[in-house]
Design a protein around this motif. Structure first.
Motif, mmCIF file in Angstrom:
data_model
loop_
_atom_site.group_PDB
_atom_site.id
_atom_site.type_symbol
_atom_site.label_atom_id
_atom_site.label_comp_id
_atom_site.label_asym_id
_atom_site.label_seq_id
_atom_site.Cartn_x
_atom_site.Cartn_y
_atom_site.Cartn_z
ATOM 1 N N MET A 1 -11.864 7.277 8.481
ATOM 2 C CA MET A 1 -11.128 6.199 7.834
ATOM 3 C C MET A 1 -11.091 6.403 6.326
ATOM 4 O O MET A 1 -10.054 6.290 5.703
ATOM 5 C CB MET A 1 -11.788 4.864 8.210
ATOM 6 N N ARG A 2 -12.246 6.719 5.752
ATOM 7 C CA ARG A 2 -12.330 6.914 4.306
ATOM 8 C C ARG A 2 -11.535 8.138 3.874
ATOM 9 O O ARG A 2 -10.891 8.144 2.837
ATOM 10 C CB ARG A 2 -13.790 7.046 3.892
ATOM 11 N N LYS A 3 -11.563 9.189 4.700
ATOM 12 C CA LYS A 3 -10.835 10.412 4.407
ATOM 13 C C LYS A 3 -9.334 10.147 4.384
ATOM 14 O O LYS A 3 -8.615 10.670 3.526
ATOM 15 C CB LYS A 3 -11.186 11.474 5.445
ATOM 16 N N LYS A 4 -8.841 9.315 5.309
ATOM 17 C CA LYS A 4 -7.422 8.955 5.344
ATOM 18 C C LYS A 4 -7.020 8.183 4.090
ATOM 19 O O LYS A 4 -5.947 8.404 3.545
ATOM 20 C CB LYS A 4 -7.103 8.116 6.581
ATOM 21 N N LEU A 5 -7.876 7.274 3.645
ATOM 22 C CA LEU A 5 -7.587 6.486 2.450
ATOM 23 C C LEU A 5 -7.523 7.387 1.213
ATOM 24 O O LEU A 5 -6.616 7.261 0.389
ATOM 25 C CB LEU A 5 -8.638 5.389 2.253
ATOM 26 N N VAL A 6 -8.463 8.305 1.105
ATOM 27 C CA VAL A 6 -8.474 9.239 -0.027
ATOM 28 C C VAL A 6 -7.212 10.097 -0.007
ATOM 29 O O VAL A 6 -6.578 10.322 -1.045
ATOM 30 C CB VAL A 6 -9.755 10.107 -0.013
ATOM 31 N N TYR A 7 -6.824 10.577 1.176
ATOM 32 C CA TYR A 7 -5.614 11.379 1.325
ATOM 33 C C TYR A 7 -4.387 10.572 0.898
ATOM 34 O O TYR A 7 -3.536 11.060 0.153
ATOM 35 C CB TYR A 7 -5.475 11.862 2.769
ATOM 36 N N ARG A 8 -4.301 9.334 1.361
ATOM 37 C CA ARG A 8 -3.166 8.461 1.031
ATOM 38 C C ARG A 8 -3.101 8.199 -0.471
ATOM 39 O O ARG A 8 -2.030 8.281 -1.074
ATOM 40 C CB ARG A 8 -3.293 7.145 1.799
ATOM 41 N N LEU A 9 -4.239 7.894 -1.088
ATOM 42 C CA LEU A 9 -4.262 7.651 -2.532
ATOM 43 C C LEU A 9 -3.877 8.907 -3.311
ATOM 44 O O LEU A 9 -3.193 8.825 -4.332
ATOM 45 C CB LEU A 9 -5.636 7.144 -2.970
ATOM 46 N N ALA A 10 -4.310 10.061 -2.828
ATOM 47 C CA ALA A 10 -3.949 11.317 -3.490
ATOM 48 C C ALA A 10 -2.448 11.559 -3.414
ATOM 49 O O ALA A 10 -1.825 11.967 -4.403
ATOM 50 C CB ALA A 10 -4.717 12.474 -2.868
#
Length: 165
Positions: A1-10
């Motif tokens: 979940m956190r990895k997806k959020l970081v990817y989206r923000l990037a």
């Protein structure tokens, strides 16, 4: 979940930076900007929320570099309106030429709405914006035509990138 959020923000940050760089690079050509087409394409490919974030960050960043005024907030509001309208209507078809025509129409509506806001900010009043809009009509037409041309190109690029993922 956190990895997806970081990817989206990037992705949002990178595309906002790209949009900002393109807006600044194209500043010499009044209202011939690929960013409007990009915001519309982002709404289809990435979703409405991400497109709105990219747009707001782009307008704030370029406002700081090109000149910040209350009109930047007006641009953010008007862009949000036309992107939401586009996203709502884009579910009707995936015909690229219809969507391109819709982007051109919405770019013209952007011109009318931003002229109204400019008239209110700079003291022409609600009824005095017509002259202001007519004076800017050639710029609005350039905006509409460039958006019509850039939209299919941006969609082609984004769809190819998305398939590589």
């Amino acid at each position: 979940m956190r990895k997806k959020l970081v990817y989206r923000l990037a992705i949002i940050a990178i595309l906002a930076a790209l949009s900002s760089a393109l807006r600044i690079w194209m500043a010499a050509f009044p209202n011939v900007k690929p960013i409007t087409a990009m915001f519309f394409a982002f709404a289809i490919v990435l979703g409405l929320s991400d497109s709105l974030w990219i747009m707001a960050l782009t307008m704030l960043a370029t406002g700081l570099l090109l000149g910040f005024s209350p009109l930047v907030l007006g641009q953010i509001i008007v862009y949000a309106i036309i992107i939401v309208i586009f996203k709502g209507l884009s579910v009707l078809t995936d015909n690229i030429w219809f969507l391109s025509a819709l982007t051109a129409l919405l770019a013209m509506i952007f011109g009318v709405l931003i002229s109204f806001i400019s008239g209110m900010i700079y003291g022409f009043g609600a009824g005095g914006f017509v002259g202001y809009w007519l004076a800017g009509l050639p710029f609005d037409l350039a905006h509409a035509i460039s958006t019509f041309i850039f939209f299919p190109i941006v969609m082609l690029i984004l769809r190819r990138i998305k398939t590589l993922k």
